[in-house]
Design a protein around this motif. Structure first.
Motif, PDB file in Angstrom:
ATOM      1  N   LEU A  13      13.980  15.711  16.412  1.00  0.00           N
ATOM      2  CA  LEU A  13      13.890  17.166  16.556  1.00  0.00           C
ATOM      3  C   LEU A  13      14.890  17.871  15.643  1.00  0.00           C
ATOM      4  N   THR A  14      16.078  17.306  15.502  1.00  0.00           N
ATOM      5  CA  THR A  14      17.093  17.858  14.605  1.00  0.00           C
ATOM      6  C   THR A  14      17.309  16.860  13.485  1.00  0.00           C
ATOM      7  N   GLN A  15      17.008  17.280  12.258  1.00  0.00           N
ATOM      8  CA  GLN A  15      17.148  16.409  11.092  1.00  0.00           C
ATOM      9  C   GLN A  15      18.612  16.319  10.669  1.00  0.00           C
ATOM     10  N   VAL A  30      25.002  24.695  13.570  1.00  0.00           N
ATOM     11  CA  VAL A  30      23.891  23.769  13.410  1.00  0.00           C
ATOM     12  C   VAL A  30      23.208  23.605  14.764  1.00  0.00           C
ATOM     13  N   PRO A  31      21.926  24.025  14.874  1.00  0.00           N
ATOM     14  CA  PRO A  31      21.241  23.849  16.162  1.00  0.00           C
ATOM     15  C   PRO A  31      21.018  22.368  16.450  1.00  0.00           C
ATOM     16  N   THR A  32      21.109  22.020  17.709  1.00  0.00           N
ATOM     17  CA  THR A  32      20.836  20.650  18.124  1.00  0.00           C
ATOM     18  C   THR A  32      19.949  20.687  19.356  1.00  0.00           C
ATOM     19  N   ALA A  40      12.860  13.120  22.105  1.00  0.00           N
ATOM     20  CA  ALA A  40      13.499  13.851  21.010  1.00  0.00           C
ATOM     21  C   ALA A  40      13.006  13.417  19.642  1.00  0.00           C
ATOM     22  N   ARG A  41      11.962  12.584  19.591  1.00  0.00           N
ATOM     23  CA  ARG A  41      11.521  12.091  18.285  1.00  0.00           C
ATOM     24  C   ARG A  41      10.034  11.762  18.292  1.00  0.00           C
ATOM     25  N   LEU A  42       9.492  11.731  17.079  1.00  0.00           N
ATOM     26  CA  LEU A  42       8.156  11.192  16.860  1.00  0.00           C
ATOM     27  C   LEU A  42       8.325   9.839  16.194  1.00  0.00           C
ATOM     28  N   ASN A  43       7.666   8.836  16.721  1.00  0.00           N
ATOM     29  CA  ASN A  43       7.626   7.537  16.060  1.00  0.00           C
ATOM     30  C   ASN A  43       6.362   7.507  15.211  1.00  0.00           C
ATOM     31  N   LEU A  44       6.521   7.242  13.932  1.00  0.00           N
ATOM     32  CA  LEU A  44       5.394   7.229  13.009  1.00  0.00           C
ATOM     33  C   LEU A  44       5.292   5.865  12.331  1.00  0.00           C
ATOM     34  N   MET A  45       4.064   5.445  12.099  1.00  0.00           N
ATOM     35  CA  MET A  45       3.805   4.257  11.286  1.00  0.00           C
ATOM     36  C   MET A  45       2.963   4.743  10.115  1.00  0.00           C
ATOM     37  N   GLY A  46       3.268   4.247   8.930  1.00  0.00           N
ATOM     38  CA  GLY A  46       2.515   4.702   7.774  1.00  0.00           C
ATOM     39  C   GLY A  46       2.513   3.693   6.654  1.00  0.00           C
ATOM     40  N   CYS A  47       1.697   3.995   5.653  1.00  0.00           N
ATOM     41  CA  CYS A  47       1.658   3.161   4.456  1.00  0.00           C
ATOM     42  C   CYS A  47       1.421   4.062   3.255  1.00  0.00           C
ATOM     43  N   VAL A  48       1.885   3.601   2.119  1.00  0.00           N
ATOM     44  CA  VAL A  48       1.686   4.325   0.870  1.00  0.00           C
ATOM     45  C   VAL A  48       0.923   3.426  -0.087  1.00  0.00           C
ATOM     46  N   PHE A 145      13.711  21.575  15.312  1.00  0.00           N
ATOM     47  CA  PHE A 145      12.511  21.957  16.046  1.00  0.00           C
ATOM     48  C   PHE A 145      12.866  22.046  17.523  1.00  0.00           C
ATOM     49  N   GLU A 146      12.303  23.032  18.206  1.00  0.00           N
ATOM     50  CA  GLU A 146      12.620  23.258  19.616  1.00  0.00           C
ATOM     51  C   GLU A 146      12.061  22.172  20.523  1.00  0.00           C
ATOM     52  N   ASN A 147      10.900  21.638  20.173  1.00  0.00           N
ATOM     53  CA  ASN A 147      10.264  20.641  21.039  1.00  0.00           C
ATOM     54  C   ASN A 147       9.405  19.711  20.191  1.00  0.00           C
ATOM     55  N   LYS A 148       8.900  18.687  20.846  1.00  0.00           N
ATOM     56  CA  LYS A 148       8.136  17.656  20.142  1.00  0.00           C
ATOM     57  C   LYS A 148       6.839  18.203  19.543  1.00  0.00           C
ATOM     58  N   GLU A 149       6.205  19.143  20.225  1.00  0.00           N
ATOM     59  CA  GLU A 149       4.955  19.716  19.703  1.00  0.00           C
ATOM     60  C   GLU A 149       5.211  20.480  18.399  1.00  0.00           C
ATOM     61  N   ASP A 150       6.311  21.229  18.345  1.00  0.00           N
ATOM     62  CA  ASP A 150       6.669  21.923  17.102  1.00  0.00           C
ATOM     63  C   ASP A 150       6.946  20.925  15.982  1.00  0.00           C
TER      64      ASP A 150
END
Length: 164
Positions: A13-15, A30-32, A40-48, A145-150
């Motif tokens: 949520l906070t980079q 700095v917002p936290t 507090a996070r999105l787990n992503l799997m990806g490929c390039v 970001f305020e929340n996971k959806e954002d």
């Protein structure tokens, strides 16, 4: 031949801060987020794709597992063409080398997809690492970001990859 490099990342949520400056006497605020863990996070799997640079990714609900790896690679296998093989390079994380993934390797080979492993401790050989860095530090529209959806909307609107 198509060359894909697979990896996963957490987007918080906070980079992380990169750099900034402020006038003396005007400290930076700095917002936290008070959220912790999976909330507090999105787990992503990806490929390039090594040639085109195109990124494909998906969100993983909860902690990433070998089953998530199998499901993602299965999606790639469904896109593969036996006449023009696809090679998926992955690191040696346990979610990439587990029995669930290993059991499917022969089936994927019939579809034209081959999974191979990078040498141990060699993130510099995986161009997907750079794509995650680009997303986190340059492409997200906000640093907080305020929340996971954002956050989910921010990742989807960052124009850095295609959700599959």
């Amino acid at each position: 031949m198509k060359l894909l490099f697979l990896d996963e990342a957490a987007i918080w949520l906070t980079q992380p801060n990169t750099y900034t400056w402020r006038e003396v006497g005007h400290p930076m605020e700095v917002p936290t987020s008070k959220a912790r863990g999976i909330t507090a996070r999105l787990n992503l799997m990806g490929c390039v794709d090594y040639i085109s640079g195109e990124v494909q990714y998906r969100e993983i609900e909860g902690n990433t597992s070998g089953q998530d790896t199998k499901n993602f690679i299965q999606t790639l296998a469904e896109q593969a063409d036996p006449a023009c093989p696809t090679i998926v390079f992955a690191d040696r994380a346990s979610i990439h080398t587990c029995n669930v993934v290993f059991a499917e390797k022969e089936n994927w080979k019939k579809c034209g997809l081959i999974v191979v492993y990078l040498p141990p401790y060699s993130p510099e050989l995986n161009p997907m690492e750079g794509k995650w860095r680009q997303l986190k530090y340059n492409d997200l529209p906000e640093r907080h970001f305020e929340n996971k959806e954002d956050l989910r909307r921010g990742v989807g609107g960052a124009n850095w990859g295609v959700a599959v």
